[in-house]
Motif scaffolding. Structure first.
Motif, mmCIF file in Angstrom:
data_model
loop_
_atom_site.group_PDB
_atom_site.id
_atom_site.type_symbol
_atom_site.label_atom_id
_atom_site.label_comp_id
_atom_site.label_asym_id
_atom_site.label_seq_id
_atom_site.Cartn_x
_atom_site.Cartn_y
_atom_site.Cartn_z
ATOM 1 N N THR A 170 0.842 -1.185 0.000
ATOM 2 C CA THR A 170 0.000 0.000 0.000
ATOM 3 C C THR A 170 0.881 1.241 0.000
ATOM 4 O OG1 THR A 170 -1.790 1.161 1.163
ATOM 5 C CG2 THR A 170 -0.133 0.109 2.532
ATOM 6 N N ARG A 171 0.363 2.324 -0.560
ATOM 7 C CA ARG A 171 1.065 3.598 -0.496
ATOM 8 C C ARG A 171 0.202 4.596 0.260
ATOM 9 N NH1 ARG A 171 -0.193 7.877 -4.065
ATOM 10 N NH2 ARG A 171 -1.908 7.407 -5.499
ATOM 11 N N PHE A 172 0.842 5.612 0.834
ATOM 12 C CA PHE A 172 0.160 6.599 1.651
ATOM 13 C C PHE A 172 0.268 7.968 0.982
ATOM 14 C CE2 PHE A 172 1.898 3.235 4.263
ATOM 15 C CZ PHE A 172 0.800 2.830 5.004
ATOM 16 N N GLY A 173 -0.754 8.782 1.107
ATOM 17 C CA GLY A 173 -0.748 10.095 0.499
ATOM 18 C C GLY A 173 -1.500 10.101 -0.815
ATOM 19 N N GLU A 174 -1.710 11.306 -1.355
ATOM 20 C CA GLU A 174 -2.488 11.473 -2.587
ATOM 21 C C GLU A 174 -1.609 11.812 -3.785
ATOM 22 O OE1 GLU A 174 -5.640 10.806 -2.597
ATOM 23 O OE2 GLU A 174 -5.668 10.456 -0.427
ATOM 24 N N GLN A 175 -0.286 11.882 -3.617
ATOM 25 C CA GLN A 175 0.594 12.311 -4.691
ATOM 26 C C GLN A 175 0.588 11.320 -5.844
ATOM 27 O OE1 GLN A 175 1.413 11.734 -1.493
ATOM 28 N NE2 GLN A 175 3.119 13.010 -0.806
ATOM 29 N N LEU A 176 0.766 11.857 -7.050
ATOM 30 C CA LEU A 176 0.885 11.030 -8.248
ATOM 31 C C LEU A 176 2.275 11.110 -8.861
ATOM 32 C CD1 LEU A 176 -2.556 11.842 -9.954
ATOM 33 C CD2 LEU A 176 -1.958 9.870 -8.521
ATOM 34 N N ASP A 177 3.218 11.720 -8.134
ATOM 35 C CA ASP A 177 4.562 11.931 -8.677
ATOM 36 C C ASP A 177 5.584 10.919 -8.172
ATOM 37 O OD1 ASP A 177 4.709 12.723 -6.073
ATOM 38 O OD2 ASP A 177 5.464 14.747 -6.464
ATOM 39 N N GLY A 178 5.114 9.869 -7.496
ATOM 40 C CA GLY A 178 6.044 8.851 -7.011
ATOM 41 C C GLY A 178 6.665 9.177 -5.672
ATOM 42 N N THR A 179 6.179 10.210 -4.987
ATOM 43 C CA THR A 179 6.704 10.542 -3.668
ATOM 44 C C THR A 179 5.756 10.012 -2.595
ATOM 45 O OG1 THR A 179 5.599 12.701 -3.592
ATOM 46 C CG2 THR A 179 7.809 12.613 -4.559
ATOM 47 N N GLY A 180 6.192 10.113 -1.338
ATOM 48 C CA GLY A 180 5.386 9.650 -0.228
ATOM 49 C C GLY A 180 5.917 8.366 0.374
ATOM 50 N N HIS A 181 5.080 7.679 1.130
ATOM 51 C CA HIS A 181 5.457 6.462 1.842
ATOM 52 C C HIS A 181 4.826 5.239 1.186
ATOM 53 C CE1 HIS A 181 6.858 8.846 5.366
ATOM 54 N NE2 HIS A 181 5.882 9.654 5.001
ATOM 55 N N GLU A 182 5.522 4.134 1.280
ATOM 56 C CA GLU A 182 5.017 2.862 0.747
ATOM 57 C C GLU A 182 5.469 1.722 1.648
ATOM 58 O OE1 GLU A 182 6.259 -0.032 -2.899
ATOM 59 O OE2 GLU A 182 6.104 2.099 -3.347
ATOM 60 N N LEU A 183 4.572 0.781 1.900
ATOM 61 C CA LEU A 183 4.885 -0.358 2.751
ATOM 62 C C LEU A 183 4.333 -1.622 2.112
ATOM 63 C CD1 LEU A 183 6.079 -1.234 5.543
ATOM 64 C CD2 LEU A 183 3.749 -1.031 6.435
ATOM 65 N N SER A 184 5.140 -2.687 2.108
ATOM 66 C CA SER A 184 4.680 -3.951 1.541
ATOM 67 C C SER A 184 5.119 -5.111 2.415
ATOM 68 C CB SER A 184 5.211 -4.137 0.121
ATOM 69 O OG SER A 184 6.622 -4.118 0.089
ATOM 70 N N VAL A 185 4.308 -6.156 2.379
ATOM 71 C CA VAL A 185 4.601 -7.412 3.061
ATOM 72 C C VAL A 185 4.971 -8.427 1.981
ATOM 73 C CG1 VAL A 185 3.713 -9.233 4.560
ATOM 74 C CG2 VAL A 185 2.960 -6.865 4.887
ATOM 75 N N VAL A 186 6.078 -9.146 2.175
ATOM 76 C CA VAL A 186 6.572 -10.026 1.112
ATOM 77 C C VAL A 186 6.905 -11.413 1.665
ATOM 78 C CG1 VAL A 186 7.532 -8.095 -0.205
ATOM 79 C CG2 VAL A 186 8.975 -9.309 1.429
ATOM 80 N N ALA A 187 6.796 -12.384 0.777
ATOM 81 C CA ALA A 187 7.270 -13.738 1.044
ATOM 82 C C ALA A 187 8.243 -14.097 -0.077
ATOM 83 C CB ALA A 187 6.108 -14.727 1.078
#
Length: 275
Positions: A170-187
């Motif tokens: 998931t990403r956080f914020g409304e930006q469309l320029d590739g900035t902000g926070h992102e968090l992922s869960v991976v296996a």
């Protein structure tokens, strides 16, 4: 690192003579901080160069940590919903389809592992593994066009074995320029060839190192969290933060190569965008 710089600097000089397009908006191909996009929503050439500092494990499975300076950036060419890029030792393509599908194909290199990577001598007798080519295929599927949530699948193939990475993010914020926070869960899944390249001990290595001979079957390698952050200081300067934590499976933890139960790294850096 030296090879990355040697390859990118001539391109930086050459690209400086390319016609620049004034960006009217900063719309990334996909608005995810984990994917570099220096094009600012415009077709044509884009170049970003910078550097970062990482605090990370000395090698996979190590409980030794240290700081390492790394180059950052890439030369990119955008045409509509496609970006072709060259990032030192990686050459690739990334394409957006139907607003919710992202596909990527990359040819890069695995730096291998050396006995000297362990300052405490834990790799003595294990020998060095050489750098080799890797082929990466990736597909991401967003739940909607704003890429608030997505699924990710990636295969890393080489002559030394294969790795599969599957995640949800998931990403956080409304930006469309590739900035902000992102968090992922991976296996992370590895086949037996790759598992034993990284964590196995064959008969010759056992005799030279004193470790017990170890064979690891294919299966789950780790589960973990990946974090990315990007922000612009101004039109040309971009700051990034990257974090990773992966907890090894029991099979990996039982290997004498795995001195710790996890792999982790934290990096910060900057990139200057020329166009």
């Amino acid at each position: 690192m030296k090879k990355f710089i040697a390859l990118l600097l001539p391109l930086a000089v050459a690209a400086s003579f390319a016609p620049a397009t004034v960006a009217q908006e900063k719309t990334a191909l996909v608005p995810l901080p984990s994917l570099d996009d220096f094009t600012k929503g415009q077709d044509g050439w884009a170049l970003g160069l910078g550097a970062g500092v990482e605090y990370e494990s000395a090698y996979e499975g190590s409980d030794e940590f240290g700081f390492e300076a790394d180059p950052a950036g890439a030369l990119q060419w955008r045409s509509g919903d496609n970006i072709f890029y060259f990032a030192g030792e990686a050459l690739g393509w990334r394409g957006l389809r139907d607003d919710v599908w992202l596909f990527e194909a990359t040819v890069g290199f695995d730096e291998g592992r050396e006995e000297a990577d362990s300052d405490d001598g834990y790799l003595n007798g294990m020998g060095d593994s050489d750098e080799g080519a890797e082929f990466v295929l990736q597909a991401r599927r967003a739940f909607d066009a704003d890429w608030r949530y997505w699924l990710d699948g990636r295969v890393i193939a080489s002559e030394d074995g294969n790795i599969g990475i599957f995640g949800v993010g998931t990403r956080f914020g409304e930006q469309l320029d590739g900035t902000g926070h992102e968090l992922s869960v991976v296996a992370v899944y590895h086949d037996s060839d790759r598992a034993n390249k990284d964590f196995g001990v064959n008969a010759a290595q056992a005799a030279a190192s004193g470790y017990n001979q170890t064979y690891i079957d294919s299966g789950i390698r780790s589960v973990g969290l990946h974090y990315n952050y990007r922000t612009y200081i101004n039109d040309n300067w971009l700051v990034f933060v990257e974090g990773l934590y992966e907890h090894y499976s029991s099979d990996v933890r039982n290997s004498p190569i795995a001195r710790g139960d996890y792999e982790a790294e934290l990096g910060v850096g900057f990139i200057y965008m020329f166009f």
